[in-house]
Design an enzyme around this catalytic site. Sequence first.
Site, PDB file in Angstrom:
ATOM      1  N   ASP A 173       0.021   5.154   1.058  1.00 29.87           N
ATOM      2  CA  ASP A 173      -0.133   6.061   2.203  1.00 29.87           C
ATOM      3  C   ASP A 173      -0.216   5.269   3.504  1.00 29.87           C
ATOM      4  O   ASP A 173      -1.046   4.360   3.641  1.00 29.87           O
ATOM      5  CB  ASP A 173      -1.408   6.895   2.049  1.00 29.87           C
ATOM      6  CG  ASP A 173      -1.404   7.734   0.784  1.00 29.87           C
ATOM      7  OD1 ASP A 173      -1.138   8.930   0.867  1.00 29.87           O
ATOM      8  OD2 ASP A 173      -1.649   7.161  -0.307  1.00 29.87           O
TER       9      ASP A 173
ATOM     10  N   ASP B  23       0.868  -1.169   0.000  1.00 28.30           N
ATOM     11  CA  ASP B  23       0.000   0.000   0.000  1.00 28.30           C
ATOM     12  C   ASP B  23       0.910   1.226   0.000  1.00 28.30           C
ATOM     13  O   ASP B  23       2.113   1.117   0.273  1.00 28.30           O
ATOM     14  CB  ASP B  23      -0.889  -0.034   1.249  1.00 28.30           C
ATOM     15  CG  ASP B  23      -1.775   1.190   1.358  1.00 28.30           C
ATOM     16  OD1 ASP B  23      -2.373   1.594   0.348  1.00 28.30           O
ATOM     17  OD2 ASP B  23      -1.867   1.744   2.468  1.00 28.30           O
TER      18      ASP B  23
END
Length: 221
Positions: A13, A11
Amino acid sequence: MFQHIRAVLFDLDGTLIDSAPDLGAAADKMRTDRGLPSLPLERYRPMAGAGARGMLGEAFGMSPEHPEFLVMREEFFVNYESRMTELTTIFDGVPEMVGRILGRELAWGVVTNKSARFTEPLTRAIPLFQTAGAVVSGDTTPHAKPHPAPLLEAAARLKLSPEQCIYVGDDERDIVAGLAAGMGTVAATYGYLGIKSDPSEWGAHATIKSPLELLQLLAST
């Protein structure tokens, strides 16, 4: 722990980069532009993983069902677009982690729910991402996480089967997507854990408290 792994997907952020200061500032500008008092970053940080929904929820108590949500979301997007890299930083340990992943001749990539409108200029602006073998945004496929489609797209771009990949993320939807894709999953607890989040309930295969801990899980690959 993970056997026969050829790639690590992440991922963005809250897992690789700390974008909360710029996300929070974009939402806070909307408050101050309306004559409302500024809120401290600590208010925004736990909700950073939820993007515009989280930021507008914190700044204005606004849910996606609000009649003005779409207009406010676009204003937030414009604010964020203008300052995406001003205060955003790479989490400590991430550059070394990526370097050691590459040193083991493993591929790596990014699968984020951030739309390409933001993902592409942001990753172009940060040298770390030049070595990523795949960058898949929230609107790259018809479905965003927790649907497995974006993760399967990343594996396909790397010419690997899902079973040859693991996925690392700081939100429950990351783990749900990874499990649905048939990948090994790792919960990153140093990211943006929401107020009610309990990573132990997500069903991840492993949990890490810092980026470099991931390397221990890859020791036998």
